[in-house]
Design a protein around this motif. Structure first.
Motif, PDB file in Angstrom:
ATOM      1  N   TYR A 303       0.385  -1.475   0.379  1.00  0.00           N
ATOM      2  CA  TYR A 303      -0.093  -0.079   0.032  1.00  0.00           C
ATOM      3  C   TYR A 303       0.684   1.158  -0.485  1.00  0.00           C
ATOM      4  O   TYR A 303       0.043   2.233  -0.460  1.00  0.00           O
ATOM      5  N   SER A 308      -2.422   1.977   5.994  1.00  0.00           N
ATOM      6  CA  SER A 308      -3.477   1.893   7.026  1.00  0.00           C
ATOM      7  C   SER A 308      -2.657   1.365   8.690  1.00  0.00           C
ATOM      8  O   SER A 308      -1.709   0.333   8.863  1.00  0.00           O
ATOM      9  N   GLN A 314      -7.407  -2.317   5.763  1.00  0.00           N
ATOM     10  CA  GLN A 314      -7.594  -1.956   4.521  1.00  0.00           C
ATOM     11  C   GLN A 314      -7.337  -3.122   3.541  1.00  0.00           C
ATOM     12  O   GLN A 314      -7.518  -2.863   2.125  1.00  0.00           O
TER      13      GLN A 314
END
Length: 354
Positions: A303, A308, A314
């Protein structure tokens, strides 16, 4: 000035190493005397906990599963995002190695001149005096209380995520209800499993939950990472925000690697306590660190800077995967929380230093 600081650090390390070595020699001699005399050779403070009962394998597994909780496994946002790839990996390796070495030395100070120190505050009071005894007592207690508050929030968040998967209501139950339910479960577990040694029957279940959580999490992270074509690995924010973020990341890495409870954990080990504790630490800083470092790096890879603070929230994928991951996160948090909260009873199991 830098040379002087380095020289002082080297001297301190050598002194600690010599003290640890002499402690290990004293322990070996005491163990030999115990074999001959048939009775204990250590002077140990009174405590309600069980002493000299656990094997190093049990303590090693306890350290591995205790640190591999959903909070630590969601530290991509705290450890990697504020530092980026280069500094992030470097700090993970350096702080991990430094933490292992510090705990290796501290394990050697468990027995000094025939006296066994089963509490951190007792050791600090013996070395630095009465004032440091009380300072250590206060700081350790506050740290453990705040950490356990975090575990309760983690459990409540996991339960709420599970409820959201089954609820068709647009206004799901408030987080406070799940926090209260988590607190009740933690209390019940602590009541029926009062000491850390009593957890031996739960370690296999905890290890299975950890493996299930890790496997499910890493599979979805790889899937999301491959599908995410717009990853941003830049460190964002003003210069001041970057500096404070870097300090926060270093603190988070330290939290991942050490608990501040080593003398208390070591007190449950069978003799020889120094070498056995060091074996358990080796298991933690190899198998254990490989897992929570690996998950953190994988989360950041998948990510980027948008990772997150709570990875299960997430993840993409089917509902059953979300339920499985959050359920294992909640159940594993019970064990991890108990590893930390059980040692707070050390604070009331003996009178304060006179």
């Amino acid at each position: 000035m830098k040379c002087a600081c380095v020289r002082e650090c080297v001297c301190i390390s050598l002194i600690a190493y010599q003290m640890a070595a002499s402690s290990l020699d004293a322990e070996a001699a005491a163990a030999g005397q115990q074999d001959k005399a048939g009775s204990g050779s250590y002077t140990t403070a009174a405590t309600a906990h069980q002493i000299d009962t656990d094997s190093w394998q049990q303590v090693g597994v306890l350290l591995v599963v205790g640190f591999n909780c959903a909070y630590v496994l969601s530290f991509s946002n705290l450890m990697m995002a504020p530092l980026g790839w280069g500094w992030g990996i470097a700090c993970l390796l350096f702080i991990g190695a430094a933490s292992w070495y510090a705990n290796w030395l501290l394990a050697g100070l468990h027995v000094i001149d025939g006296q066994r120190f089963i509490r951190y505050r007792d050791l600090m009071g013996f070395v630095f005096g009465r004032k440091m005894y009380y300072i250590t007592w206060f700081l350790q207690f506050i740290t453990l209380i705040l950490g356990n508050m975090g575990f309760i929030l983690l459990g409540g968040r996991a339960l709420k995520a599970i409820h959201a998967e089954f609820s068709s209501s647009h206004s799901p139950a408030r987080l406070q209800w799940f926090i209260a339910a988590t607190g009740f479960v933690y209390f019940a577990f602590a009541y029926f499993v009062p000491t850390i040694s009593a957890m031996r029957n739960w370690l296999a279940t905890s290890a299975a939950l950890t493996v299930a959580y890790d496997v499910a999490l890493i599979v979805i992270l790889i899937k999301d990472g491959k599908s995410n074509k717009q990853k941003d690995y830049n460190v964002h924010g003003t210069q001041a925000e970057k500096v404070f973020g870097a300090f926060g990341a270093i603190a988070a890495i330290l939290v991942c690697n050490t608990s501040g409870l080593l003398p208390e954990i070591q007190s449950t080990l069978r003799k020889p306590v120094v070498s056995n504790m060091r074996r358990a630490l080796l298991l933690q800083y190899t198998a254990g660190a490989a897992v929570y470092y690996g998950i953190s790096v994988a989360g950041y890879w998948a990510y980027g800077a948008a990772v997150s603070e709570y990875l299960p929230g997430q993840l993409s994928g089917p509902s059953w995967a979300t339920v499985l991951i959050n359920a294992t996160a909640f159940l594993q948090s019970i064990v991890s929380q108990h590893v930390h909260i059980s040692y707070t009873t050390f604070f009331s199991s003996s009178p304060l230093m006179a």
